[in-house]
Enzyme design. Structure first.
Site, mmCIF file in Angstrom:
data_model
loop_
_atom_site.group_PDB
_atom_site.id
_atom_site.type_symbol
_atom_site.label_atom_id
_atom_site.label_comp_id
_atom_site.label_asym_id
_atom_site.label_seq_id
_atom_site.Cartn_x
_atom_site.Cartn_y
_atom_site.Cartn_z
ATOM 1 N N ASP B 13 4.458 9.747 7.612
ATOM 2 C CA ASP B 13 4.302 9.888 6.167
ATOM 3 C C ASP B 13 3.008 9.210 5.742
ATOM 4 O O ASP B 13 2.719 8.092 6.173
ATOM 5 C CB ASP B 13 5.514 9.223 5.496
ATOM 6 C CG ASP B 13 5.313 8.986 4.013
ATOM 7 O OD1 ASP B 13 5.906 9.747 3.229
ATOM 8 O OD2 ASP B 13 4.578 8.037 3.634
ATOM 9 N N GLU B 110 3.923 14.697 4.692
ATOM 10 C CA GLU B 110 4.922 14.314 5.690
ATOM 11 C C GLU B 110 4.972 15.378 6.791
ATOM 12 O O GLU B 110 5.036 16.561 6.485
ATOM 13 C CB GLU B 110 6.320 14.250 5.070
ATOM 14 C CG GLU B 110 6.553 13.101 4.129
ATOM 15 C CD GLU B 110 7.885 13.308 3.412
ATOM 16 O OE1 GLU B 110 8.786 12.499 3.624
ATOM 17 O OE2 GLU B 110 8.012 14.293 2.680
#
Lengths: 115, 414
Positions: B13, B110
């Site tokens: 992320d 992500e």
């Protein structure tokens, strides 16, 4: 069973991606996959051989397209010799670098330059 | 090292993604609080991303720019550049792809990785995670946090609940220890649990992720059906989803466009202008991809999201098409049939049931060839000279959005 509970369903259904990002990603992935050479029609092959043979005999310029990854290569020059036994041609690109051999299998197109 | 049966899955992320990209592009802002914010003059004047420094002042994502400036008057405000964020996101995908071919984007910031097959080449999962982090930081200036586990759901949770909060930004969540780790955490921190779901779960006496995991499954499915089972499985870390680069991302089921209007539209004369603009975009995307669609769908929504109004309907055409006028005619028909004349704020058009446009059934009626030639010409002009090089005259009216829209991606500036 519901789609969410199988395969990649949970992530497919919850993925957040802008359409522009999705499209850029698809383009990116296509770029990664090796390109496949086109299957040539026998008549197209004959036509290419004819064009190259004519160009060789008349000494005129011809543009050939070579299959390559990531994109095809186009060359303009002269066919000096055709070696059908070893399936290759002797090529002079007119760039002062002399002649070189090009495999016939790599050639996917040939057009006579009429100038 | 993991044994051969267990997969090693990661979720990487990007920290404050948009803000980090801007900070990397503007070294002069180093050490200063920065936010990326939509156009303050319009409805979209909210914070899209805040750098960690700005967050220290209490600035949060999705709050109004005005509120953020009150908390931190020295805030540097940057306009979004969506095209650049997409480019950097793909650059990061490419870095990940140098460690494994199994990389799957989940959102712009992500991505999942399956590194099971890469352990012999690049070392332990933690070592790989550190190398990913290092390379992404070095090459893009973005700091990634990595959650590691043996399935996608747990790697996502490992990232959200742990990796984002530990120094080093890497955390391995082990299945054997779920009971002592994950199950003690409050249920609202779990993946797929929003504020509304949290309230419902609290009412059922479910406070921790462990409570949820230990709830008999029928109690959850009775109430929420499939979604109840999804939550229960997440809490127990039951997830066999593969990390696949060939996900549905690549096969397109439909081409759709939607827009949020700058104000309420209640007059059919205004609505049909934006309807045509959407049909034009849908048609053009299909033409570019060499696709035609059989089914046209139209949807709209009112401005008050607490009292939803509007509809979403579709109809099948007599012949598949990608001609703007034909899509528009169907869209108008649907709209006039189902719209209840309440003001709308959001409108969408989609074309689905797609097939390649290389084979076209000849039709007896309408002058399709002429229209196709016309659109080939206008598409060519747009491709060469930009989206607004040629426009429908109706788009020049006050209600038209085509010019404003051409500057944006996802509603934010390119």
């Amino acid at each position: 069973m519901s789609k969410k509970l199988q395969g990649n369903g949970l992530f497919e259904s919850s993925r957040m991606m802008l359409p522009e990002h999705r499209e850029a990603y698809i383009r990116h992935q296509q770029h990664l996959a090796p390109r496949q050479p086109p299957l040539l029609d026998p008549q197209a092959e004959e036509e290419m051989a004819r064009v190259m043979a004519e160009a060789m005999h008349s000494g005129s310029a011809v543009t050939i397209t070579l299959f390559d990854d990531p994109e095809d290569i186009r060359l303009t020059g002269q066919v000096l010799r055709i070696d059908p036994g070893r399936r290759r041609i002797c090529w002079d690109g007119g760039d002062g670098e002399g002649s070189r051999w090009i495999a016939l299998d790599q050639i996917i197109g040939a057009v006579a330059e009429n100038d | 090292m993991a044994n051969s049966k267990n997969r090693v899955i990661m979720l990487a992320d990007c920290q404050s993604f948009y803000a980090s990209v801007e900070k990397a592009a503007h070294p002069e802002y180093e050490g200063k609080p920065l936010v990326v914010s939509g156009d303050p003059a319009r409805r979209s004047g909210i914070i899209l991303a805040a750098c960690p420094l700005a967050k220290k002042y209490g600035v949060t994502t999705a709050e109004r720019l005005g509120d953020a400036l009150r908390k931190c008057p020295d805030l540097i405000v940057v306009r979004p550049r969506m095209a650049e964020y997409i480019r950097v996101s793909l650059q990061i995908t490419e870095i990940f792809q140098s460690f494994t071919d199994l990389v799957e984007p989940y959102s712009i910031d992500e991505q999942h990785l399956d590194v099971t097959g890469s352990l012999a080449l690049f070392g332990t999962p933690e070592e790989i995670a550190r190398r990913l982090q290092h390379r992404v930081l070095y090459e893009t200036g973005v700091y990634v946090r990595v959650g590691i586990s043996d399935c996608k759901v747990l790697s996502k949770i490992a990232c959200d609940i742990y990796a984002k909060k530990v120094p080093g930004g890497i955390y391995t969540l082990r299945r054997e220890h779920l009971e002592e780790t994950l199950w003690t955490k409050p249920v609202h921190e779990m993946f797929m649990v929003g504020s509304r779901m949290t309230r419902h779960l609290y009412k059922m006496g479910i406070h921790t992720i462990g409570d949820l995991a230990k709830t008999p499954l029928p109690r959850l499915t009775e109430r929420w059906g499939v979604n109840g089972e999804v939550l229960w499985r997440i809490a127990r870390g039951i997830d066999a989803s593969p990390v696949t680069p060939h996900s549905q991302l690549q096969q397109q089921k439909g081409v759709g466009h939607q827009m949020t209007l700058p104000r309420d539209y209640a007059d059919w004369k205004e609505i049909r202008v934006v309807l045509l603009e959407l049909c034009e975009q849908v048609g053009r995307r299909c033409r570019e991809k060499g696709l035609m669609g059989f089914v046209v769908s139209v949807g709209c929504q009112g401005a008050d999201y607490d009292h939803p109004t509007g509809f979403s309907r579709q109809m099948k055409l007599s012949d598949p098409t990608n001609i703007t006028d034909e899509i528009y005619r169907a869209a108008c028909l649907l709209f006039q049939r189902h719209w209840n004349h309440l003001p709308i704020r959001r409108i969408a058009v989609a074309l689905s049931d797609l097939s390649p446009d290389s084979l076209v059934q000849l039709t007896l009626f309408g002058d399709r060839d002429r229209k196709r030639e016309l659109e080939k010409a206008t598409d060519g002009i747009k491709r060469r000279f930009g989206e607004t090089a040629i426009l429908r005259a109706s788009s020049l009216q006050d209600s038209g959005q085509a010019q404003e829209r051409s500057l944006r991606i996802g509603g934010h500036y390119k």
